[in-house]
Scaffold this motif. Sequence first.
Motif, PDB file in Angstrom:
ATOM      1  N   ASN A  40     -12.775  14.966 -74.106  1.00  0.00           N
ATOM      2  CA  ASN A  40     -13.530  14.650 -72.890  1.00  0.00           C
ATOM      3  C   ASN A  40     -13.168  15.525 -71.705  1.00  0.00           C
ATOM      4  OD1 ASN A  40     -14.913  12.579 -74.210  1.00  0.00           O
ATOM      5  ND2 ASN A  40     -13.206  11.181 -73.890  1.00  0.00           N
ATOM      6  N   THR A  41     -12.213  16.435 -71.870  1.00  0.00           N
ATOM      7  CA  THR A  41     -11.794  17.292 -70.760  1.00  0.00           C
ATOM      8  C   THR A  41     -12.414  18.682 -70.826  1.00  0.00           C
ATOM      9  OG1 THR A  41      -9.814  18.121 -71.876  1.00  0.00           O
ATOM     10  CG2 THR A  41      -9.591  16.071 -70.625  1.00  0.00           C
ATOM     11  N   LEU A  42     -13.141  18.976 -71.900  1.00  0.00           N
ATOM     12  CA  LEU A  42     -13.762  20.288 -72.052  1.00  0.00           C
ATOM     13  C   LEU A  42     -15.135  20.332 -71.410  1.00  0.00           C
ATOM     14  CD1 LEU A  42     -12.910  21.082 -75.762  1.00  0.00           C
ATOM     15  CD2 LEU A  42     -12.165  22.396 -73.785  1.00  0.00           C
ATOM     16  N   SER A  43     -15.500  21.498 -70.925  1.00  0.00           N
ATOM     17  CA  SER A  43     -16.855  21.704 -70.428  1.00  0.00           C
ATOM     18  C   SER A  43     -17.805  21.738 -71.620  1.00  0.00           C
ATOM     19  CB  SER A  43     -16.936  23.042 -69.693  1.00  0.00           C
ATOM     20  OG  SER A  43     -16.057  23.049 -68.602  1.00  0.00           O
ATOM     21  N   PRO A  44     -19.052  21.394 -71.406  1.00  0.00           N
ATOM     22  CA  PRO A  44     -20.024  21.437 -72.495  1.00  0.00           C
ATOM     23  C   PRO A  44     -20.142  22.852 -73.083  1.00  0.00           C
ATOM     24  CG  PRO A  44     -20.937  20.295 -70.603  1.00  0.00           C
ATOM     25  CD  PRO A  44     -19.638  20.907 -70.161  1.00  0.00           C
ATOM     26  N   ALA A  45     -20.457  22.915 -74.360  1.00  0.00           N
ATOM     27  CA  ALA A  45     -20.655  24.189 -75.048  1.00  0.00           C
ATOM     28  C   ALA A  45     -21.933  24.102 -75.863  1.00  0.00           C
ATOM     29  CB  ALA A  45     -19.468  24.496 -75.958  1.00  0.00           C
ATOM     30  N   GLY A  68     -20.384  16.284 -78.844  1.00  0.00           N
ATOM     31  CA  GLY A  68     -21.612  16.171 -79.625  1.00  0.00           C
ATOM     32  C   GLY A  68     -21.895  17.388 -80.470  1.00  0.00           C
ATOM     33  N   LEU A  69     -20.858  18.148 -80.829  1.00  0.00           N
ATOM     34  CA  LEU A  69     -21.005  19.371 -81.619  1.00  0.00           C
ATOM     35  C   LEU A  69     -20.304  19.240 -82.959  1.00  0.00           C
ATOM     36  CD1 LEU A  69     -20.120  22.006 -78.875  1.00  0.00           C
ATOM     37  CD2 LEU A  69     -22.407  21.487 -79.742  1.00  0.00           C
ATOM     38  N   ARG A  70     -20.788  19.980 -83.922  1.00  0.00           N
ATOM     39  CA  ARG A  70     -20.119  20.069 -85.221  1.00  0.00           C
ATOM     40  C   ARG A  70     -19.649  21.514 -85.373  1.00  0.00           C
ATOM     41  NH1 ARG A  70     -19.685  16.626 -88.988  1.00  0.00           N
ATOM     42  NH2 ARG A  70     -19.183  17.249 -91.097  1.00  0.00           N
ATOM     43  N   ALA A  71     -18.384  21.700 -85.739  1.00  0.00           N
ATOM     44  CA  ALA A  71     -17.815  23.041 -85.840  1.00  0.00           C
ATOM     45  C   ALA A  71     -18.334  23.773 -87.070  1.00  0.00           C
ATOM     46  CB  ALA A  71     -16.292  22.960 -85.893  1.00  0.00           C
ATOM     47  N   GLU A  72     -18.724  25.022 -86.860  1.00  0.00           N
ATOM     48  CA  GLU A  72     -19.124  25.901 -87.948  1.00  0.00           C
ATOM     49  C   GLU A  72     -17.906  26.751 -88.330  1.00  0.00           C
ATOM     50  OE1 GLU A  72     -22.339  28.331 -86.437  1.00  0.00           O
ATOM     51  OE2 GLU A  72     -23.004  26.651 -85.210  1.00  0.00           O
ATOM     52  N   PRO A  73     -17.688  27.037 -89.621  1.00  0.00           N
ATOM     53  CA  PRO A  73     -16.556  27.883 -90.011  1.00  0.00           C
ATOM     54  C   PRO A  73     -16.789  29.339 -89.597  1.00  0.00           C
ATOM     55  CG  PRO A  73     -17.881  27.306 -91.923  1.00  0.00           C
ATOM     56  CD  PRO A  73     -18.456  26.566 -90.756  1.00  0.00           C
ATOM     57  N   GLU A  74     -15.731  30.005 -89.162  1.00  0.00           N
ATOM     58  CA  GLU A  74     -15.812  31.420 -88.792  1.00  0.00           C
ATOM     59  C   GLU A  74     -14.611  32.152 -89.395  1.00  0.00           C
ATOM     60  OE1 GLU A  74     -16.625  34.722 -88.304  1.00  0.00           O
ATOM     61  OE2 GLU A  74     -18.149  33.614 -87.193  1.00  0.00           O
ATOM     62  N   PRO A  75     -14.783  32.780 -90.568  1.00  0.00           N
ATOM     63  CA  PRO A  75     -13.675  33.460 -91.244  1.00  0.00           C
ATOM     64  C   PRO A  75     -13.010  34.557 -90.402  1.00  0.00           C
ATOM     65  CG  PRO A  75     -15.568  33.246 -92.704  1.00  0.00           C
ATOM     66  CD  PRO A  75     -16.019  32.806 -91.346  1.00  0.00           C
ATOM     67  N   ALA A  76     -13.764  35.214 -89.526  1.00  0.00           N
ATOM     68  CA  ALA A  76     -13.186  36.286 -88.712  1.00  0.00           C
ATOM     69  C   ALA A  76     -12.101  35.778 -87.772  1.00  0.00           C
ATOM     70  CB  ALA A  76     -14.281  36.984 -87.902  1.00  0.00           C
ATOM     71  N   SER A 138     -22.470  29.597 -74.296  1.00  0.00           N
ATOM     72  CA  SER A 138     -21.095  29.109 -74.275  1.00  0.00           C
ATOM     73  C   SER A 138     -20.695  28.758 -75.699  1.00  0.00           C
ATOM     74  CB  SER A 138     -20.965  27.889 -73.363  1.00  0.00           C
ATOM     75  OG  SER A 138     -21.839  26.864 -73.781  1.00  0.00           O
ATOM     76  N   LEU A 139     -19.502  29.164 -76.050  1.00  0.00           N
ATOM     77  CA  LEU A 139     -19.019  29.003 -77.415  1.00  0.00           C
ATOM     78  C   LEU A 139     -17.620  28.399 -77.385  1.00  0.00           C
ATOM     79  CD1 LEU A 139     -19.403  29.656 -80.467  1.00  0.00           C
ATOM     80  CD2 LEU A 139     -18.362  31.873 -79.990  1.00  0.00           C
ATOM     81  N   LEU A 140     -17.470  27.229 -77.980  1.00  0.00           N
ATOM     82  CA  LEU A 140     -16.166  26.607 -78.135  1.00  0.00           C
ATOM     83  C   LEU A 140     -15.593  27.106 -79.446  1.00  0.00           C
ATOM     84  CD1 LEU A 140     -13.921  24.557 -77.492  1.00  0.00           C
ATOM     85  CD2 LEU A 140     -15.336  22.813 -78.607  1.00  0.00           C
TER      86      LEU A 140
END
Length: 197
Positions: A40-45, A68-76, A138-140
């Motif tokens: 709850n302390t992060l800005s929206p992404a 309200g986001l679901r994380a996508e995998p990023e191998p890099a 914006s990218l978390l």
Amino acid sequence: MTVRVMLVSPAMNAALREARFEGDGPLDATGARQARAAANTLSPAARCVSAPSLRCRETAEALGLGLGLRAEPEPALGDWDMGRWRGRRLTEVSESEPEAVSAWLTDPSAAPHGGESLTALCARVGGWLESLPGDTESLLTVTEPAVIRASMVRALGLPVEVFWRLDVAPLTLTELTGRAGRWNLRCGRPLGRAGGE
């Protein structure tokens, strides 16, 4: 368009406490609780990506759900490849291979562990950062401390050796804003405190 990349280090787990190279594993109870509280302390992404490690995925899940986001995998964004040192403690490697550790700490192109050199890590992470589309609002990003340090080195055009002078604590936010070739840095805000105070 200005791109905003929020780089968050994973919450605490046993491997981080023990200073193990690429020591993956689940968050411990304290780390999981702190990650949930920090959401709850992060800005929206607009989007959320995560490094492949379990500790990053679990942290991203806790933070992303709060936004309200679901994380996508990023191998890099995977951790620094430590080759045969993977899973070992720095103190134990320093005792058994002092010359190799010295080379690793002083020569950015050295990879005595058989994995990735510091130069290669910074190039990989820099390549990912520069490949972000200009319309990325914006990218978390939840990723390993070494990847965040490499991001700062590349974004600001710092000498690779500066990597060793940067510290990234668990569950902290480092923000890069700008675009390929021109980035600004805001680093080290602890998560879990409203408004960063």
